[in-house]
Design a protein around this motif. Structure first.
Motif, PDB file in Angstrom:
ATOM      1  N   SER A 188      61.393  29.772  28.681  1.00  0.00           N
ATOM      2  CA  SER A 188      60.357  30.717  28.279  1.00  0.00           C
ATOM      3  C   SER A 188      59.869  30.446  26.859  1.00  0.00           C
ATOM      4  N   SER A 189      60.736  29.912  26.003  1.00  0.00           N
ATOM      5  CA  SER A 189      60.291  29.618  24.637  1.00  0.00           C
ATOM      6  C   SER A 189      59.247  28.509  24.623  1.00  0.00           C
ATOM      7  N   ASP A 190      59.234  27.664  25.648  1.00  0.00           N
ATOM      8  CA  ASP A 190      58.244  26.599  25.744  1.00  0.00           C
ATOM      9  C   ASP A 190      56.925  27.111  26.316  1.00  0.00           C
ATOM     10  N   LEU A 191      56.940  28.313  26.885  1.00  0.00           N
ATOM     11  CA  LEU A 191      55.781  28.794  27.618  1.00  0.00           C
ATOM     12  C   LEU A 191      55.087  29.957  26.943  1.00  0.00           C
ATOM     13  N   ARG A 229      53.388  32.406  29.292  1.00  0.00           N
ATOM     14  CA  ARG A 229      52.749  31.669  30.381  1.00  0.00           C
ATOM     15  C   ARG A 229      53.439  31.976  31.702  1.00  0.00           C
ATOM     16  N   GLU A 230      54.766  32.140  31.650  1.00  0.00           N
ATOM     17  CA  GLU A 230      55.466  32.417  32.898  1.00  0.00           C
ATOM     18  C   GLU A 230      55.022  33.751  33.479  1.00  0.00           C
ATOM     19  N   GLY A 231      54.631  34.704  32.638  1.00  0.00           N
ATOM     20  CA  GLY A 231      54.117  35.975  33.135  1.00  0.00           C
ATOM     21  C   GLY A 231      52.746  35.811  33.750  1.00  0.00           C
ATOM     22  N   ALA A 286      46.395  34.859  27.910  1.00  0.00           N
ATOM     23  CA  ALA A 286      47.454  33.864  28.034  1.00  0.00           C
ATOM     24  C   ALA A 286      46.951  32.462  27.714  1.00  0.00           C
ATOM     25  N   GLY A 287      45.643  32.321  27.483  1.00  0.00           N
ATOM     26  CA  GLY A 287      45.085  31.028  27.115  1.00  0.00           C
ATOM     27  C   GLY A 287      44.755  30.121  28.272  1.00  0.00           C
ATOM     28  N   LEU A 288      44.798  30.638  29.489  1.00  0.00           N
ATOM     29  CA  LEU A 288      44.540  29.804  30.659  1.00  0.00           C
ATOM     30  C   LEU A 288      43.073  29.729  31.045  1.00  0.00           C
ATOM     31  N   VAL A 289      42.352  30.816  30.819  1.00  0.00           N
ATOM     32  CA  VAL A 289      40.978  30.918  31.301  1.00  0.00           C
ATOM     33  C   VAL A 289      40.095  31.438  30.172  1.00  0.00           C
ATOM     34  N   GLU A 290      38.873  30.932  30.129  1.00  0.00           N
ATOM     35  CA  GLU A 290      37.853  31.453  29.221  1.00  0.00           C
ATOM     36  C   GLU A 290      36.757  32.060  30.085  1.00  0.00           C
ATOM     37  N   GLN A 291      36.215  33.180  29.647  1.00  0.00           N
ATOM     38  CA  GLN A 291      35.179  33.859  30.417  1.00  0.00           C
ATOM     39  C   GLN A 291      33.933  34.056  29.572  1.00  0.00           C
ATOM     40  N   GLU A 302      42.030  21.384  28.642  1.00  0.00           N
ATOM     41  CA  GLU A 302      42.346  20.575  27.465  1.00  0.00           C
ATOM     42  C   GLU A 302      43.239  21.345  26.489  1.00  0.00           C
ATOM     43  N   GLU A 303      42.870  22.586  26.223  1.00  0.00           N
ATOM     44  CA  GLU A 303      43.639  23.392  25.273  1.00  0.00           C
ATOM     45  C   GLU A 303      45.050  23.651  25.782  1.00  0.00           C
TER      46      GLU A 303
END
Length: 135
Positions: free
Chosen positions: A25-28, A40-42, A88-93, A107-108
């Motif tokens: 989890s510390s990596d995510l 990220r895991e959440g 969470a940084g996965l998606v931009e809207q 990329e990010e």
């Protein structure tokens, strides 16, 4: 059977997808908007959100509106899932007319966590069962 405070049966706890088992989890963890941390895991622990990320990975940037995804949840739940992914940084809207369109921040995300998106989008990491709406 476990019951929640309302007296209704509690929802079963889902195990993380096989591709995330053993991830540290510390990596995510990503420092999100306004200094809050969003794991990220959440963000990727729910099969519906995994399916949203997988569909975005197969789409051109800014071509998918929130309502265009074929997942078995209502509008309110879909809105909730899309509310989890951007912090969470996965998606931009962005808003385009009356629609909110999305892009996967490949990329990010890959720069910060190399290989995690590739792992999530692998066929063997697909959510168990077919999440697509029937008929």
């Amino acid at each position: 059977m476990t019951r929640c405070r309302t007296g209704l049966p509690a929802a079963p706890v889902r195990a993380p997808p096989p591709c995330l088992v053993g991830a540290q989890s510390s990596d995510l963890v990503h420092e999100g908007v306004r200094g809050r941390q969003h794991g990220r895991e959440g963000a990727l622990a729910d099969p519906v959100r995994i399916e949203l990320v997988r569909e975005l990975a197969d789409s051109q940037d800014w071509t998918r509106a929130c309502g265009s995804f074929d997942v078995p949840v209502g509008k309110a739940a879909l809105s909730h899932h899309f509310g989890v992914l951007p912090p969470a940084g996965l998606v931009e809207q962005r808003d385009m007319g009356s629609k909110r369109v999305n892009r996967l921040r490949r990329e990010e995300f890959d720069a910060r966590f190399p290989g995690l998106l590739a792992l999530v989008t692998r066929p063997e990491c697909a959510p168990a069962g077919d999440l697509r709406r029937e008929g």
